[in-house]
Design an enzyme around this catalytic site. Sequence first.
Site, PDB file in Angstrom:
ATOM      1  N   LYS A   1     -34.923  20.830   7.312  1.00 62.17           N
ATOM      2  CA  LYS A   1     -34.283  20.282   8.511  1.00 62.17           C
ATOM      3  C   LYS A   1     -33.103  19.391   8.098  1.00 62.17           C
ATOM      4  O   LYS A   1     -32.937  19.065   6.920  1.00 62.17           O
ATOM      5  CB  LYS A   1     -35.289  19.484   9.330  1.00 62.17           C
TER       6      LYS A   1
ATOM      7  N   ARG B   1     -46.642   9.059  17.474  1.00 59.94           N
ATOM      8  CA  ARG B   1     -45.302   9.502  17.814  1.00 59.94           C
ATOM      9  C   ARG B   1     -45.434  10.776  18.644  1.00 59.94           C
ATOM     10  O   ARG B   1     -45.317  10.740  19.851  1.00 59.94           O
ATOM     11  CB  ARG B   1     -44.486   9.715  16.520  1.00 59.94           C
TER      12      ARG B   1
ATOM     13  N   TYR C   1     -12.582  -6.490   1.238  1.00 61.65           N
ATOM     14  CA  TYR C   1     -12.714  -7.121   2.551  1.00 61.65           C
ATOM     15  C   TYR C   1     -13.674  -8.320   2.498  1.00 61.65           C
ATOM     16  O   TYR C   1     -14.772  -8.227   1.948  1.00 61.65           O
ATOM     17  CB  TYR C   1     -13.255  -6.115   3.569  1.00 61.65           C
TER      18      TYR C   1
ATOM     19  N   MET D   1     -13.928   2.010   4.077  1.00 63.14           N
ATOM     20  CA  MET D   1     -14.091   3.333   4.670  1.00 63.14           C
ATOM     21  C   MET D   1     -13.836   4.465   3.678  1.00 63.14           C
ATOM     22  O   MET D   1     -14.565   5.466   3.648  1.00 63.14           O
ATOM     23  CB  MET D   1     -13.160   3.495   5.879  1.00 63.14           C
TER      24      MET D   1
END
Length: 361
Positions: A36, A132, A259, A307
């Site tokens: 999956k 679940r 950053y 990024m």
Amino acid sequence: MPYRPLRARIHLAAIRHNYRLAKQAASTAKALAVIKANAYGHGAVAVARALAPEADGFAVSCLEEALELRDSGIEAPILLLEGVFAPDELPLTARLDLTVVIHNRLQLAWVLGARPDRPLGCWIKLDTGMHRLGFAPEELPEVMASLEDCPHVRLQAAMTHFARADEPEHPYTAKQIAAFERALAGKRIASSLANSAALLSEPRAHGDWTRPGIMLYGASPFADPTRPLLGDLRLRPAMTLESALIAIKELAPGEPVGYGGRFVCTRPTRLGIAALGYADGYPRHAPDGTPIAVAGQLTRLIGRVSMDLLTLDLTDIAAQPGDRVELWGEQVSVGAVAAASGTIAYELLTGIGRRVPLIHE
């Protein structure tokens, strides 16, 4: 062709090796290879084709994932782990010879009321403590009877899923196994309990069908990724995420990096910049010190991941622009990066960005 030096190399031989280890660890059971989420980021079609000659079958999340496999020529059994989401999926599910998991009464009603062109293979999911999806264990006799009485259904197995199998010492898994065994006592139906973690740590959970997932891709299924696997089993990493150095800078003590200036140099520092960032799937929250390899030498991330780029410490190693940077693979385990970043290997592997080419080899 890719122009940026970033790629994820997928080692299909490693995936075959890891599937064979799953079969070896639970030698009396069949094994559905869980592919999956695009085979956990590794490319579902390529992985299925690599495993098709020996896999007992495959497990995917939904009909779309199964369609991709059938359209690519995969003929092996395929299990839909979440079943169908609407009754109009069932004719196509039957036509493609897919096996559907039934985990609630709405799905049960859809299956019983369907009029497929061919019989529908079905598994029943029991909730033994994951809370679940799944029927309560005491509902099994009624659900089994209704499916066994349905002429267009082939009832094949009952399954459950573990909440804490990645913590092998925790007693909750034994509690779930006992609940499942009580529910199936005296019933003639195949069983499926074990994901990768239970397959490697709990023989009582092997049953008739195992469902190896993360172990196929060479990552430890345990909460502690340094925990030894079963016996002498050695998983092989199936993905090498790599890029290259594109620049090097010399910084003086006291200079900040990136950053927010999270990292501040405490000594003369040789800084490397690699072409890869959080848009490619590397975790933005990876802390200073997260392991990275450059030109075969281990070093560390320094500064906040951006990024498109990340920065690393070259002060004590020999490297130059163009040198290969391994983010995870043979030298740096994806589990180590995940642990440093406060996440799990599953998230990193499935989070590979669309601009990262998958190179199957």
